[in-house]
Design an enzyme around this catalytic site. Structure first.
Site, PDB file in Angstrom:
ATOM      1  N   LYS A   1       0.794  -1.232  -0.038  1.00 35.75           N
ATOM      2  CA  LYS A   1      -0.105  -0.165  -0.118  1.00 35.75           C
ATOM      3  C   LYS A   1       0.880   1.173  -0.144  1.00 35.75           C
ATOM      4  O   LYS A   1       0.813   2.248  -0.909  1.00 35.75           O
ATOM      5  CB  LYS A   1      -0.914   0.044   1.210  1.00 35.75           C
ATOM      6  CG  LYS A   1      -1.288   1.408   1.522  1.00 35.75           C
ATOM      7  CD  LYS A   1      -2.449   1.326   2.718  1.00 35.75           C
ATOM      8  CE  LYS A   1      -1.639   1.409   4.140  1.00 35.75           C
ATOM      9  NZ  LYS A   1      -1.394   2.646   4.660  1.00 35.75           N
ATOM     10  N   ASN A   2       1.847   1.229   0.881  1.00 39.92           N
ATOM     11  CA  ASN A   2       2.611   2.569   1.084  1.00 39.92           C
ATOM     12  C   ASN A   2       3.485   2.882  -0.017  1.00 39.92           C
ATOM     13  O   ASN A   2       4.169   3.943  -0.204  1.00 39.92           O
ATOM     14  CB  ASN A   2       3.284   2.451   2.324  1.00 39.92           C
ATOM     15  CG  ASN A   2       2.326   2.594   3.554  1.00 39.92           C
ATOM     16  OD1 ASN A   2       1.073   3.072   3.420  1.00 39.92           O
ATOM     17  ND2 ASN A   2       2.811   2.503   4.769  1.00 39.92           N
TER      18      ASN A   2
ATOM     19  N   CYS B   1      -5.281  12.623  13.300  1.00 40.06           N
ATOM     20  CA  CYS B   1      -4.909  11.296  12.989  1.00 40.06           C
ATOM     21  C   CYS B   1      -4.867  10.546  14.300  1.00 40.06           C
ATOM     22  O   CYS B   1      -4.400  11.173  15.379  1.00 40.06           O
ATOM     23  CB  CYS B   1      -3.596  11.262  12.298  1.00 40.06           C
ATOM     24  SG  CYS B   1      -2.935   9.937  12.081  1.00 40.06           S
TER      25      CYS B   1
ATOM     26  N   ARG C   1       0.704  14.538  13.415  1.00 38.50           N
ATOM     27  CA  ARG C   1       1.538  14.354  12.322  1.00 38.50           C
ATOM     28  C   ARG C   1       1.817  15.760  11.336  1.00 38.50           C
ATOM     29  O   ARG C   1       0.959  15.691  10.409  1.00 38.50           O
ATOM     30  CB  ARG C   1       1.082  13.242  11.528  1.00 38.50           C
ATOM     31  CG  ARG C   1       0.920  12.119  12.368  1.00 38.50           C
ATOM     32  CD  ARG C   1       0.148  10.729  11.578  1.00 38.50           C
ATOM     33  NE  ARG C   1       1.083  10.511  10.298  1.00 38.50           N
ATOM     34  CZ  ARG C   1       0.355   9.385   9.727  1.00 38.50           C
ATOM     35  NH1 ARG C   1      -0.717   8.939   9.450  1.00 38.50           N
ATOM     36  NH2 ARG C   1       1.354   9.086   8.479  1.00 38.50           N
TER      37      ARG C   1
ATOM     38  N   ASP D   1       5.090   0.474  12.053  1.00 36.78           N
ATOM     39  CA  ASP D   1       3.795   0.001  11.640  1.00 36.78           C
ATOM     40  C   ASP D   1       3.662  -1.426  12.025  1.00 36.78           C
ATOM     41  O   ASP D   1       2.715  -2.165  11.849  1.00 36.78           O
ATOM     42  CB  ASP D   1       3.756   0.044  10.005  1.00 36.78           C
ATOM     43  CG  ASP D   1       3.596   1.513   9.499  1.00 36.78           C
ATOM     44  OD1 ASP D   1       3.183   2.417  10.289  1.00 36.78           O
ATOM     45  OD2 ASP D   1       4.023   1.588   8.394  1.00 36.78           O
TER      46      ASP D   1
ATOM     47  N   ARG E   1      -8.620  -0.709   5.326  1.00 34.84           N
ATOM     48  CA  ARG E   1      -7.398   0.144   4.800  1.00 34.84           C
ATOM     49  C   ARG E   1      -6.317  -0.281   4.367  1.00 34.84           C
ATOM     50  O   ARG E   1      -5.601   0.230   3.378  1.00 34.84           O
ATOM     51  CB  ARG E   1      -7.476   1.549   5.747  1.00 34.84           C
ATOM     52  CG  ARG E   1      -8.645   2.124   5.957  1.00 34.84           C
ATOM     53  CD  ARG E   1      -8.062   3.393   6.681  1.00 34.84           C
ATOM     54  NE  ARG E   1      -7.317   4.355   6.042  1.00 34.84           N
ATOM     55  CZ  ARG E   1      -6.827   5.406   6.312  1.00 34.84           C
ATOM     56  NH1 ARG E   1      -7.102   5.767   7.730  1.00 34.84           N
ATOM     57  NH2 ARG E   1      -5.807   6.192   5.702  1.00 34.84           N
TER      58      ARG E   1
HETATM   59  N1  EPU Z   1       7.333  14.331  10.615  1.00 39.78           N
HETATM   60  C1  EPU Z   1       7.466  15.688  11.157  1.00 39.78           C
HETATM   61  N2  EPU Z   1       7.161  16.622  10.102  1.00 39.78           N
HETATM   62  C2  EPU Z   1       7.064  16.265   8.940  1.00 39.78           C
HETATM   63  C3  EPU Z   1       6.907  14.828   8.591  1.00 39.78           C
HETATM   64  C4  EPU Z   1       6.987  14.055   9.652  1.00 39.78           C
HETATM   65  O1  EPU Z   1       7.710  16.105  12.302  1.00 39.78           O
HETATM   66  O2  EPU Z   1       6.852  17.215   8.040  1.00 39.78           O
HETATM   67  C5  EPU Z   1       7.434  13.368  11.925  1.00 39.78           C
HETATM   68  C6  EPU Z   1       6.071  12.538  12.051  1.00 39.78           C
HETATM   69  O3  EPU Z   1       5.426  13.529  12.775  1.00 39.78           O
HETATM   70  C7  EPU Z   1       6.721  11.341  12.771  1.00 39.78           C
HETATM   71  C8  EPU Z   1       7.947  11.111  12.021  1.00 39.78           C
HETATM   72  O4  EPU Z   1       8.476  12.458  11.467  1.00 39.78           O
HETATM   73  O5  EPU Z   1       6.812  11.435  13.971  1.00 39.78           O
HETATM   74  C9  EPU Z   1       7.923  10.120  10.861  1.00 39.78           C
HETATM   75  O6  EPU Z   1       6.847  10.420   9.968  1.00 39.78           O
HETATM   76  P1  EPU Z   1       6.789  10.144   8.328  1.00 39.78           P
HETATM   77  O7  EPU Z   1       6.541  11.522   7.705  1.00 39.78           O
HETATM   78  O8  EPU Z   1       8.006   9.438   8.028  1.00 39.78           O
HETATM   79  O9  EPU Z   1       5.455   9.277   8.135  1.00 39.78           O
HETATM   80  P2  EPU Z   1       4.550   9.276   7.005  1.00 39.78           P
HETATM   81  O10 EPU Z   1       5.399   9.379   5.770  1.00 39.78           O
HETATM   82  O11 EPU Z   1       3.374  10.190   7.078  1.00 39.78           O
HETATM   83  C10 EPU Z   1       4.638   6.806   6.376  1.00 39.78           C
HETATM   84  C11 EPU Z   1       3.487   5.643   6.251  1.00 39.78           C
HETATM   85  C12 EPU Z   1       3.059   5.323   7.619  1.00 39.78           C
HETATM   86  C13 EPU Z   1       4.445   5.127   8.300  1.00 39.78           C
HETATM   87  C14 EPU Z   1       5.411   5.920   8.548  1.00 39.78           C
HETATM   88  C15 EPU Z   1       6.759   5.785   9.214  1.00 39.78           C
HETATM   89  C16 EPU Z   1       2.651   6.133   4.189  1.00 39.78           C
HETATM   90  C17 EPU Z   1       1.308   6.217   3.350  1.00 39.78           C
HETATM   91  N3  EPU Z   1       2.666   6.050   5.404  1.00 39.78           N
HETATM   92  O12 EPU Z   1       3.898   7.938   7.124  1.00 39.78           O
HETATM   93  O13 EPU Z   1       2.231   4.119   7.705  1.00 39.78           O
HETATM   94  O14 EPU Z   1       3.877   4.706   9.888  1.00 39.78           O
HETATM   95  O15 EPU Z   1       5.897   6.280   7.283  1.00 39.78           O
HETATM   96  O16 EPU Z   1       7.425   4.732   8.745  1.00 39.78           O
HETATM   97  O17 EPU Z   1       3.569   5.701   3.529  1.00 39.78           O
HETATM   98  C18 EPU Z   1       0.502   2.709   8.024  1.00 39.78           C
HETATM   99  O18 EPU Z   1       0.722   2.235   6.986  1.00 39.78           O
HETATM  100  O19 EPU Z   1      -0.395   2.237   8.976  1.00 39.78           O
HETATM  101  C19 EPU Z   1       1.172   4.075   8.480  1.00 39.78           C
HETATM  102  C20 EPU Z   1       0.881   4.809   9.352  1.00 39.78           C
END
Ligand code: EPU
Length: 422
Positions: free
Chosen positions: A22-23, A117, A122, A309, A401
């Site tokens: 998915k991701n 969320c 986030r 995850d 999801r």
């Molecule tokens: N963060 C910030 N600022 C930003 C972006 C992120 O502070 O601008 C923080 C977040 O709050 C968090 C950390 O950095 O504490 C990591 O967040 P990240 O941006 O890596 O998460 P994401 O890209 O929004 C993806 C996956 C998530 C998974 C995370 C971490 C997708 C669609 N989602 O989210 O997947 O948990 O990376 O590996 O790729 C899931 O599939 O259940 C899921 C939540």
């Protein structure tokens, strides 16, 4: 709304096949915006989030068609509405990853700021910081990110680290924007997750010039244009890890097909350390548990560390270990919606900040519980298969999801999961 009635304890014995990730699929689908024309993405799972992504791309002007076999065709010849509407973004945060591609192709975009969320706050500040560095002016207006790069994007050295390490979708956004920027972009502290590597491989097939894939330093040489692509996404490592826990928590044996163990080294290492056998074979692995579960200390981290995850699923498993375990969440410090629900199933959990102390119990017990977010819900399904009695899980749409018809895939191996529509 559907509910699950899950009767346990069961001991799984059979074969499950892992679907496409998915991701990985979501940013790769967004990447199709970069190259006008017809792209075909294969091995895409049938999930609610993918349907939302189809809806999002359609709202931009793309023509999206879904084949029965998982293929998705995206005709992005016309993208005449570069706006990610709140009504769609609020259903799926990953919608934010259209921002980079829209800016690269149109020099402007308007995307709703993602809202609250279940797994905690986030922010997207690092996404915006990276895109600003490439020459974008960004304002927040009426809940929307309004972005414009009137002179086009220009490559730069960018540090993308944040308080919790790298950002996966932030890296995806800046990487996609940089493929069409003028000059060279260097992303330091880039996310190394396999989903980012998959995105980079897809972009390369589209004609992008990217070096350092899989490392925290990506070097991107902007090109004038990219071409549409046919690309198959990688198997879902989180679904594979969830199936591994399913075998372990039920003292069962599962052949897990279409699973890349190399993407799961931290997870496999942990399983082996707590008494679970993981044997690699040509297309995946066989996971077996015959001995009591031993305790562990888990700290979630960006890849290649232990994935956040899978934190909830492993908490369910460690609830049945002989002794005390410690689970520390370092990526999403508030990702603990499952703790109260697992406690209703007789797990012994104590929360201290972002740490959970898990005191092993002899058995879990069935209870009515509430699914709250995707991975928390998966942990409840796992706990329910091991628990004595019939557990009723409400709000199953959270599981849908990220796991395609999980009951149809685990029941042939001996699970007793009944989906009921209420
Ligand atoms: N963060 C910030 N600022 C930003 C972006 C992120 O502070 O601008 C923080 C977040 O709050 C968090 C950390 O950095 O504490 C990591 O967040 P990240 O941006 O890596 O998460 P994401 O890209 O929004 C993806 C996956 C998530 C998974 C995370 C971490 C997708 C669609 N989602 O989210 O997947 O948990 O990376 O590996 O790729 C899931 O599939 O259940 C899921 C939540």
């Amino acid at each position: 709304m559907d509910v699950f009635e899950i009767t346990g304890p069961t001991s799984l014995d059979g074969t499950v096949r892992v679907n496409g990730s998915k991701n990985a699929s979501l940013p790769i689908m967004a990447a199709s915006i970069l190259a006008p024309g017809n792209s075909k993405i294969t091995n895409v799972p049938h999930l609610a989030d993918i349907s939302v992504c189809n809806e999002l791309l359609t709202s931009l002007g793309c023509k999206v068609t879904r084949g029965d076999n998982g293929d998705i065709s995206i005709d992005s010849s016309v993208v005449d509405n570069p706006v990610g509407e709140y009504e769609i973004v609020r259903k799926m945060r990953a919608s934010i990853c259209i921002l980079g591609p829209l800016l690269a192709r149109y020099r402007k975009a308007k995307v709703s700021m993602p809202g609250g969320c279940a797994i905690g706050y986030r922010p997207v500040d690092i996404h915006l910081r990276g895109l600003r560095e490439l020459g974008t002016q960004i304002e927040i207006e009426n809940g929307y990110i309004v972005a414009e790069a009137p002179k086009g994007l220009v490559g730069k050295e960018i540090f993308l680290g944040g308080p919790f390490g790298s950002t996966v979708l932030g890296t995806a956004n800046v990487l996609m924007a940089a493929t069409l920027a003028k000059g060279i972009t260097v992303i330091e502290s880039a996310a190394c997750e396999p989903e980012i590597t998959d995105l980079a491989n897809c972009l390369r097939k589209m004609g992008a010039k990217i070096k350092g894939t899989g490392s925290p330093r990506l070097v991107i040489k902007g090109v004038r244009q990219l071409k549409p692509v046919e690309y198959s996404v990688i198997p879902d490592r989180i679904e594979a890890g969830t199936f591994m826990v399913a075998a372990a928590i039920t003292s069962g044996k599962l052949h897990i097909e279409n699973c890349r163990l190399d993407d799961l080294m931290a997870v496999v290492d942990l399983l082996r350390n707590i008494g679970v056998t993981v044997e690699k074979n040509s297309d995946g692995c066989v996971v077996t548990r015959t001995e009591p579960i031993r305790t562990a200390q888990i700290t979630t981290q960006p890849y290649p560390g232990f994935p956040t995850d899978l934190q909830a699923q492993f908490m369910a498993l460690l609830s049945l270990a002989k002794g005390n375990s410690v689970v520390i969440e370092k990526v999403f410090p508030d990702r603990f919606m499952h703790v109260a629900e697992l406690s209703r199933m007789a797990a012994d959990l104590r929360k201290e900040g972002s740490t959970i102390i898990v005191s092993g119990v002899n058995e879990l017990k069935a209870a009515p519980v509430m699914a709250s977010d995707l991975r928390a819900s998966a942990a409840l399904v796992l706990a329910a298969m091991a628990a004595e009695g019939t557990t009723v899980i409400n709000r199953v749409y959270h599981i849908d999801r990220g796991y395609e018809r999980i009951e149809q895939r685990l029941n042939p191996a001996g699970a007793k999961i009944l989906r009921k529509s209420e």
